[in-house]
Design a protein around this motif. Structure first.
Motif, PDB file in Angstrom:
ATOM      1  N   GLY A 117     -30.391  -0.951 -36.457  1.00 50.03           N
ATOM      2  CA  GLY A 117     -30.825  -1.036 -37.832  1.00 50.03           C
ATOM      3  C   GLY A 117     -31.888  -2.080 -38.060  1.00 50.03           C
ATOM      4  O   GLY A 117     -32.433  -2.195 -39.149  1.00 50.03           O
ATOM      5  N   ASP A 126     -35.547  -4.056 -37.902  1.00 45.35           N
ATOM      6  CA  ASP A 126     -36.948  -3.651 -37.943  1.00 45.35           C
ATOM      7  C   ASP A 126     -37.603  -3.968 -36.611  1.00 45.35           C
ATOM      8  O   ASP A 126     -37.718  -5.126 -36.219  1.00 45.35           O
ATOM      9  N   THR A 176     -21.089   5.034 -52.111  1.00 48.26           N
ATOM     10  CA  THR A 176     -22.285   4.426 -52.693  1.00 48.26           C
ATOM     11  C   THR A 176     -22.532   4.990 -54.091  1.00 48.26           C
ATOM     12  O   THR A 176     -22.786   4.246 -55.045  1.00 48.26           O
ATOM     13  N   GLU A 197     -24.673  -5.093 -51.265  1.00 50.93           N
ATOM     14  CA  GLU A 197     -25.714  -6.048 -50.902  1.00 50.93           C
ATOM     15  C   GLU A 197     -26.169  -5.893 -49.453  1.00 50.93           C
ATOM     16  O   GLU A 197     -27.303  -6.223 -49.116  1.00 50.93           O
ATOM     17  N   GLN A 198     -25.304  -5.392 -48.591  1.00 56.34           N
ATOM     18  CA  GLN A 198     -25.598  -5.333 -47.165  1.00 56.34           C
ATOM     19  C   GLN A 198     -26.080  -3.968 -46.676  1.00 56.34           C
ATOM     20  O   GLN A 198     -26.861  -3.896 -45.748  1.00 56.34           O
ATOM     21  N   HIS A 199     -25.609  -2.890 -47.304  1.00 54.96           N
ATOM     22  CA  HIS A 199     -25.761  -1.576 -46.670  1.00 54.96           C
ATOM     23  C   HIS A 199     -26.267  -0.476 -47.594  1.00 54.96           C
ATOM     24  O   HIS A 199     -26.179   0.707 -47.233  1.00 54.96           O
ATOM     25  N   GLU A 200     -26.789  -0.805 -48.784  1.00 51.38           N
ATOM     26  CA  GLU A 200     -27.166   0.259 -49.707  1.00 51.38           C
ATOM     27  C   GLU A 200     -28.622   0.180 -50.172  1.00 51.38           C
ATOM     28  O   GLU A 200     -28.989   0.784 -51.177  1.00 51.38           O
ATOM     29  N   ARG A 201     -29.456  -0.571 -49.460  1.00 51.14           N
ATOM     30  CA  ARG A 201     -30.899  -0.624 -49.726  1.00 51.14           C
ATOM     31  C   ARG A 201     -31.228  -1.021 -51.169  1.00 51.14           C
ATOM     32  O   ARG A 201     -32.145  -0.485 -51.782  1.00 51.14           O
ATOM     33  N   GLY A 202     -30.461  -1.950 -51.714  1.00 53.50           N
ATOM     34  CA  GLY A 202     -30.737  -2.429 -53.061  1.00 53.50           C
ATOM     35  C   GLY A 202     -30.554  -1.372 -54.125  1.00 53.50           C
ATOM     36  O   GLY A 202     -31.232  -1.381 -55.159  1.00 53.50           O
ATOM     37  N   ALA A 203     -29.605  -0.439 -53.917  1.00 54.48           N
ATOM     38  CA  ALA A 203     -29.454   0.694 -54.825  1.00 54.48           C
ATOM     39  C   ALA A 203     -29.042   0.272 -56.232  1.00 54.48           C
ATOM     40  O   ALA A 203     -29.448   0.901 -57.212  1.00 54.48           O
TER      41      ALA A 203
END
Length: 401
Positions: free
Chosen positions: A5, A7, A108, A136-142
């Motif tokens: 995961g 970059d 989510t 905060e960790q796994h939802e891409r700032g949804a």
């Protein structure tokens, strides 16, 4: 959190030899993880066998063979949430002592909707939660990108916030979200008394309380309370049907009837009004029937396994290791070792291939260079392991490093 995961885009300042070396090591890591995946499938003994280890054929044949235990397969298939989906909603609401429940295709989406509904009702779009929490960790700032929610953090310590931290936080919030257990902190839970105090502190501030209970099902042993008593502390609760129960997927939000009705409206707007969901709903009912009653035994045996892991590392002369929490709060916990993650993955694959015993699964680089962590889960297959079995497997694993 996994290595895959991260970059891997090259910065302009990196030299090409370094880039090639990084690509080579990344490729080796992917090969090691694929090798481990195959080794886990072929292992005779493992502490857990999650559904994602199975093939499509195995999953389909298992569902077809077993679903008749929990639902009349002569009934029509569901359409847009009726039938078996509605029955699942009623079952979950009853289990958690709630007025109603709404089924969602993903957790989510479920929590997006729940917190959005509370923001509208409280007039405050700020959600207080832990920075290690799933959104905060796994939802891409949804929360921010889709629902206009703003998040704040009463604490950054790797534990749940205290009542004082919630009570004394220096800005208002409309909802307090508590992830039970807090996965990234080692599947950590507060004590029952601490949980009550934190909920009361939020209410003193006129905030609602929402439980991220993706794994709430496994919390009853630690709290010493039934699920409905735990859930009724909160204004709303989200639960998952695959993280503890072994279902195909799916989630539910429970709460007051008017709140759940509003959640259903937003579920439609978010694209969650799915035409048919009977495979997911049937697998959820199977999980509630089969796995839910067994979770307390998994939690108790996870504590036996954790003690045996510590003893095995000590007997193997491992200079540093960490089993966290020391006494697991649920049937899942963390193990930390001072080794490169890929080396640990390779050792795990070798052990499974050569002995048929799969003690550890994936390892992840964590915290500092040369330190890695794995999550240990104990389910039905793990009950077959004695403490002596675990100690012997640990010493064999360490020998391979």
């Amino acid at each position: 959190m996994s290595d895959s995961g991260r970059d891997l885009t090259n910065d302009h300042g990196h030299d090409r030899d370094h880039d090639r070396d990084q690509d080579h090591r990344h490729g080796e890591g992917e090969c090691a993880r694929e090798r481990l995946r195959l080794a886990l499938r072929g292992a005779r003994r493992t502490l857990s066998r999650p559904a994602f280890d199975a093939t499509l054929g195995e999953l389909l044949s298992g569902l077809a063979a077993d679903a008749g235990e929990v639902y009349d397969l002569g009934e029509p298939a569901d359409l847009y949430g009726d039938g078996v989906v509605a029955d699942l909603e009623r079952r979950v609401a009853a289990l958690l002592g709630a007025e109603d429940a709404a089924f969602f295709p993903t957790g989510t989406m479920a929590q997006q909707v729940a917190l959005r509904c509370w923001a509208g009702r409280t007039g405050n779009a700020t959600v207080a939660l832990h920075p290690l929490a799933h959104p905060e960790q796994h939802e891409r700032g949804a929360f921010q990108a889709l629902s206009g929610l703003r998040t704040v953090h009463p604490t950054s310590e790797p534990r749940h916030p205290t009542a004082d931290e919630v009570r004394d936080f220096d800005e208002p919030f409309g909802a307090l979200m508590l992830e039970l257990p807090l996965r990234e902190a080692g599947f950590a839970l507060p004590s029952w008394e601490e949980l009550i105090e934190v909920v009361e502190a939020a209410r003193e501030r006129d905030a609602v309380v929402h439980f991220d209970g993706a794994r709430l099902w496994e919390c009853a042993t630690h709290f010493g309370r039934p699920l409905d008593e735990i859930a009724q502390l909160a204004d709303s609760v989200y639960v998952s049907f695959y993280k503890s129960l072994g279902g195909i997927g799916g989630a539910a939000v429970v709460g007051p009837a008017s709140f759940v009705a509003e959640a259903r409206a937003w579920r439609h707007r978010y694209g969650g009004q799915v035409f048919q969901q009977f495979p997911t709903a049937l697998s959820a009912l199977l999980g509630l029937s089969r796995e839910l009653p067994r979770l307390p035994s998994y939690v108790e045996h996870a504590r036996v396994v954790a003690d045996a892991l510590r003893a095995g590392f000590e007997e193997a002369g491992t200079p540093w290791f960490k089993v966290h929490p020391e006494t697991p709060h649920t049937h899942q916990f963390q193990v930390w070792l001072p080794h490169d993650a890929d080396a640990l993955v390779t050792a795990a694959a070798e052990q499974a291939e050569e002995t048929g015993n799969a003690l550890f699964r994936r390892w992840f680089a964590q915290g500092a260079p040369g330190v890695a962590m794995t999550e240990v889960t104990v389910t039905g297959p793990g009950l077959e392991w004695t403490a002596d079995d675990v100690r012997a497997a640990v010493k064999d694993f360490v020998r391979r490093l």
